[in-house]
Every structure is written in structure tokens, then in C-alpha cells.
Design an enzyme around this catalytic site. Structure first.
Site, PDB file in Angstrom:
ATOM      1  N   SER A   1       0.851  -1.179   0.000  1.00  0.00           N
ATOM      2  CA  SER A   1       0.000   0.000   0.000  1.00  0.00           C
ATOM      3  C   SER A   1       0.891   1.234   0.000  1.00  0.00           C
ATOM      4  O   SER A   1       2.113   1.120   0.071  1.00  0.00           O
ATOM      5  CB  SER A   1      -0.882   0.011   1.250  1.00  0.00           C
ATOM      6  OG  SER A   1      -0.067   0.270   2.381  1.00  0.00           O
ATOM      7  N   LYS A   2       0.279   2.394  -0.038  1.00  0.00           N
ATOM      8  CA  LYS A   2       1.025   3.655  -0.026  1.00  0.00           C
ATOM      9  C   LYS A   2       2.016   3.695   1.131  1.00  0.00           C
ATOM     10  O   LYS A   2       3.141   4.163   1.000  1.00  0.00           O
ATOM     11  CB  LYS A   2       0.051   4.832   0.135  1.00  0.00           C
ATOM     12  CG  LYS A   2      -0.473   5.348  -1.175  1.00  0.00           C
ATOM     13  CD  LYS A   2      -0.352   6.878  -1.229  1.00  0.00           C
ATOM     14  CE  LYS A   2      -0.416   7.385  -2.661  1.00  0.00           C
ATOM     15  NZ  LYS A   2      -1.734   7.226  -3.248  1.00  0.00           N
ATOM     16  N   ARG A   3       1.574   3.175   2.263  1.00  0.00           N
ATOM     17  CA  ARG A   3       2.395   3.154   3.458  1.00  0.00           C
ATOM     18  C   ARG A   3       3.728   2.423   3.217  1.00  0.00           C
ATOM     19  O   ARG A   3       4.735   2.717   3.827  1.00  0.00           O
ATOM     20  CB  ARG A   3       1.581   2.430   4.545  1.00  0.00           C
ATOM     21  CG  ARG A   3       2.162   2.356   5.914  1.00  0.00           C
ATOM     22  CD  ARG A   3       1.064   1.899   6.873  1.00  0.00           C
ATOM     23  NE  ARG A   3       0.462   0.644   6.443  1.00  0.00           N
ATOM     24  CZ  ARG A   3       0.977  -0.552   6.719  1.00  0.00           C
ATOM     25  NH1 ARG A   3       2.078  -0.650   7.415  1.00  0.00           N
ATOM     26  NH2 ARG A   3       0.373  -1.647   6.309  1.00  0.00           N
ATOM     27  N   HIS A   4       3.722   1.424   2.313  1.00  0.00           N
ATOM     28  CA  HIS A   4       4.941   0.667   2.041  1.00  0.00           C
ATOM     29  C   HIS A   4       5.738   1.275   0.898  1.00  0.00           C
ATOM     30  O   HIS A   4       6.701   0.681   0.434  1.00  0.00           O
ATOM     31  CB  HIS A   4       4.592  -0.756   1.593  1.00  0.00           C
ATOM     32  CG  HIS A   4       3.847  -1.536   2.615  1.00  0.00           C
ATOM     33  ND1 HIS A   4       2.516  -1.823   2.496  1.00  0.00           N
ATOM     34  CD2 HIS A   4       4.252  -2.089   3.774  1.00  0.00           C
ATOM     35  CE1 HIS A   4       2.133  -2.533   3.535  1.00  0.00           C
ATOM     36  NE2 HIS A   4       3.151  -2.696   4.329  1.00  0.00           N
ATOM     37  N   GLY A   5       5.283   2.400   0.402  1.00  0.00           N
ATOM     38  CA  GLY A   5       6.003   2.963  -0.735  1.00  0.00           C
ATOM     39  C   GLY A   5       5.382   2.538  -2.051  1.00  0.00           C
ATOM     40  O   GLY A   5       6.055   2.496  -3.071  1.00  0.00           O
TER      41      GLY A   5
END
Ligand code: GLU
Length: 474
Positions: free
Chosen positions: A251-255
Site C-alpha cells: 500500500s502507499k504506506r509501504h512505498g
């Protein structure tokens, strides 16, 4: 066409992104696998932009896909195909299927569909539509209809997926999916099959989130093959998705950002990202650094893993550091010049190129490389970092004064002569080399860390080095 015949057909693969968002790591890896597979077998790699969803497809997303693929060297063969432009062809196929009895006009109303949905919910069953119109021909003249596939109801469909292995679904679990909507536009299921057929695609390599779709797409191939022949089943390979380092879906959180972020913000080289994506879910022995030619030579679907791979930024940066070191100095200078906004300044670009051998051994990305060149273009008096300032206190000004005196006598300015001068001062003052080198580094660069100090002296040149030292000597 039989299974052996399809093997003899020249390999054609494709990457078929929907331009509704940006090109992400997962998409880039799918494209890379398709490219490598096609090149390995001397086949063709095509690009199709699946822009049928008019509300969500955007030109910036199309541009990001094309630019991202070019940047990564994922060069597709021929012109890209735009799916929306082929809507008439999709409709033509649907109508041929109606004529041949493999599809039918369905006049279920919204209310009837709602009632079917409610009944399925009440029975805790998934909604599987087998419309009463499957067998009716009393078509109302003035009512709009959708076209549904007359899907097989008996038996089972087995896919021998090149990554997932044999997967079987009972046909009773599939429904009569819609091929054409009531406004005559094709659904994604129909468009994909017709386009893959028309583009001669032999191998469908895509994310495993599409495995279920394969069971809904195959009956379309089989119906058309029964009607006109020449629509063999494609070979499927559904590759696992990329997960974050914590195992959760990326997800965005993981880049999970667009590919351009890796280029523009993270300073990653395209060959490093390619190499990283290749190793994510595919392997060849213990090889970590794999050049494109080797990847083409070695790539096959058998070595694609079945479990999701985890994204690891550290590994990507490690590979990136390798490719930076392996990279040509003038190319790195161009990339850094662009980052620093010096791309029209030939003098500065030449200075950057000269600095690269000293700088590149320690950079994990282009930002660090650019950052490391700051001392070259700094003007006197230099700004001194807060953590470097203490290095210029105490004995430092006196030592720098002695060093200035010795260096002032050096005319043949290179790493050996300047090193000898620094050593001479340290010995004469009976201090360790670092006690001279550290203040010297702070005076020349304003930093606590820098490339090798003798490289810095040479890159700055005699006059500028002496002037920077003079600014801090006693
Ligand atoms: N357009 C689909 C997507 O972006 C891919 C379709 C396919 O590969 O068959 O997910």
C-alpha cells in the site's frame, strides 16, 4: 488449435494496464516478466492500454505508464493498442456469439436483478445469474438488453497455470456474465479476450488477482473457437502480488507509489529497479546482480515463485549502489546535474564528472550523490554544519595554519603530494593523522563526512583549497 500447435506459435505476450492510476511496482514487474518471456523465446511483447473505463482513465495516467516503461527500458513492440478504440470490434464479436447461440439477449430489468440479488443474499449464496432469457426468443422490440454469455453449466474448467499449477472451478459456480452492456459498450471480460486474440497473444502473464477472471474469459475463447476456429486457449501465468515488508498487501504506506517517484524522488537508476523487480518473485540460483541479457537468457515462468514477494527498500538501495558504482561517470554527472538544475552548465557538469570516481563508491542513490557534490559549488566563506563546527575549534586553527604553510609550498597538486603534506604536519605536531584531516575536511567541505580528503583537495584545486583553509587557520 491443439496444445502442441500453440507451442509452435511464436510467443506473443502483452502488458495491459488500466490507466486509472500510476504505474506501480507490481505493474512494472508484470511488464518486465512479459518482456523477458517474449525476448527469451524470440517473440513479441505488446502494450495495450485498457482505457474502456472512460470515467476513471486519464491522459496523465497513460503518460505515466508510457514514460515509466520507457524509463525502465520495457520497450514494447509496435504501436500500443488502445482498447476503447476497439469497442466496435468487441460488439461485433458479441453479436457473432449471439448468432451462433453462444450468447443471448437478456432483458432482465433492474427490479428483477435486485430481486435475484436479494434472494441470493437471503440464501447466503453468491449471485450467479442464469437469466430466464437464456432460452427465450420472444424479445421485446422496444426494450434495451444486455448481451450475456451462455456459459457452460455442467462439468468443470481446469487451467494449467504456469505459476499456480492446475486450478479447477466447477462450471456451475460461474455465471452468464455480461459481454455487452445495455448501451452496447463491451465489458472488460469481453474486451480483454477479443483484444488478446486479435493481437495474437499466446501467453497471458499477469497478477494473480486476475486468476478468477481467467475462468470467465476462457468460455469466450472456447465459444469463438467453436464458431470460427483459431481462438485457442492462451497459456496462463498468474504471478503473485507484491507485498510490503510486513507481509501485508503493498500500500502507499509501504512505498506503493508511482514508478516516477523512484526516479525523481528516490534517485533510483532504472537498471537497479529492473534488477530488483526481476529478483522479486523470480530467481536463478544465487544470482543477485543480473544484467538484462542474462535475464533474457535465463528467464522462464517455471522459476516464478508461488508465494507473494515482499518489497524491501534496503535491498533496492543495495542494488542501486551497485549500479551507481558500475555506471559511467558522465552519465552520473548528467543525472546529478539535472537534479541540481545545472544541466545547461558545461563547466559544472565537467566538475561533476571529475568528482564521480571519488563520490560514487559511497552513494546508495542519486540524491546522496548530488548531496555529496555540494562542496564543489559552495562559495566562501563556507557554511559549516553544526556537527562539523567543533572540528574547527581547539587546536584546529593552529594545525590548519601549519598545514596551510606546507601545502602552500606544494605545486605539483595531486593526491600523493597533498597526502604527504598532511602526514608531515601530523608527524611534526605529534598528533594522529585524523586530528589534521578532520579539521581539514570541515574547512574544505563544511561537513563531518565527505569523499576521501585528498580527492577533495584535488577536486577543489590548489587555490580554492588554500583559500578555504585560510578561512579557518589561526
Ligand atoms: N487491465 C487489467 C489491469 O490493469 C489487466 C488485464 C489483464 O492483464 O488481463 O489490472
Amino acid at each position: 488449435m491443439s496444445a502442441t500447435e500453440i507451442k509452435e506459435r511464436a510467443v506473443v505476450t502483452r502488458f495491459a494496464p488500466s490507466p486509472t492510476g500510476f504505474l506501480h511496482l507490481g505493474g512494472a514487474r508484470t511488464a518486465l516478466f512479459n518482456l523477458l518471456f517474449a525476448r527469451h523465446y524470440g517473440g513479441t511483447f505488446r502494450l495495450r492500454i485498457e482505457d474502456t473505463d472512460r470515467a476513471r482513465s486519464t491522459q496523465p495516467a497513460i503518460d505515466a505508464i508510457l514514460n515509466g516503461m520507457r524509463w525502465l527500458g520495457l520497450d514494447w513492440d509496435g504501436e500500443e493498442v488502445y482498447q476503447f478504440a476497439r469497442a466496435d470490434r468487441h460488439a461485433e464479436v458479441a453479436h457473432r456469439m449471439i448468432e451462433a447461440g453462444h450468447a443471448y439477449r437478456c432483458y432482465l430489468t433492474a427490479e428483477e436483478l435486485d430481486a435475484m440479488r436479494a434472494a441470493a443474499q437471503a440464501a447466503k449464496q453468491p449471485l450467479r445469474i442464469r437469466s430466464p432469457w437464456r432460452d427465450r426468443t420472444d424479445w421485446p422490440a422496444d426494450q434495451s438488453y444486455v448481451v450475456r454469455l451462455r456459459a457452460p453449466t455442467q462439468g468443470a474448467t481446469t487451467i494449467d497455470d504456469r505459476v499456480q499449477g492446475e486450478v479447477t472451478v466447477q462450471n456451475a459456480e460461474l455465471d452468464d456474465l455480461v459481454l455487452l452492456r445495455s448501451d452496447g459498450t463491451p465489458t472488460y471480460m469481453l474486451a480483454v479476450v477479443v483484444d488478446d486474440h486479435d493481437m495474437g497473444v499466446t501467453h497471458v502473464i499477469r497478477g494473480d488477482d486476475h486468476l478468477n477472471n481467467a475462468f470467465r474469459q476462457l468460455p469466450i475463447y472456447r465459444a469463438m473457437n467453436a464458431i470460427e476456429g483459431g481462438w485457442p486457449d492462451p497459456v496462463y501465468a498468474h504471478i503473485p502480488l507484491i507485498h510490503g515488508s510486513d507481509g501485508a498487501k503493498l500500500s502507499k504506506r509501504h512505498g506503493a507509489v508511482g514508478i516516477e517517484t523512484y526516479r525523481d524522488e528516490m534517485g533510483i537508476l532504472p537498471e537497479a529497479l529492473d534488477n530488483y523487480l526481476l529478483r522479486l518473485g523470480w530467481g536463478h540460483g544465487d544470482e543477485e546482480i543480473i544484467a538484462r541479457e542474462d535475464a533474457i537468457r535465463w528467464f522462464d515462468l517455471d522459476a516464478v515463485g508461488k508465494s507473494p514477494s515482499r518489497f524491501d527498500l534496503k535491498k533496492l538501495e543495495h542494488l542501486n549502489g551497485h549500479y551507481i558504482r558500475a555506471s559511467d561517470d558522465s552519465r552520473l554527472a548528467d543525472l546529478v546535474a539535472e537534479k541540481l538544475g545545472f544541466d545547461h552548465d558545461d563547466t559544472r557538469r565537467a566538475a561533476l564528472a571529475a568528482a564521480m570516481p571519488a563520490l560514487k563508491p559511497r552513494a546508495a542513490n542519486l540524491n546522496e550523490l548530488a548531496e555529496g557534490t555540494a562542496f564543489l559549488f559552495a562559495t566562501r566563506p563556507l557554511a559549516i554544519d553544526a556537527d562539523a563546527a567543533p572540528l574547527l575549534a581547539g587546536e584546529a586553527p593552529a594545525l590548519l595554519a601549519r598545514l596551510h604553510g606546507v601545502l602552500d609550498a606544494v605545486h605539483n597538486w595531486d593526491t600523493e603530494t597533498t597526502e604527504a603534506a598532511v602526514r608531515q604536519v601530523a608527524e611534526a605536531a605529534e598528533v594522529k593523522l585524523g586530528q589534521v584531516a578532520q579539521p581539514l575536511r570541515a574547512a574544505l567541505t563544511g561537513r563531518r563526512t565527505s569523499p576521501g580528503i585528498f580527492d577533495v583537495l584535488v577536486l577543489l584545486g590548489r587555490d580554492e583549497s588554500l583559500a578555504r583553509i585560510a578561512d579557518h587557520k589561526a
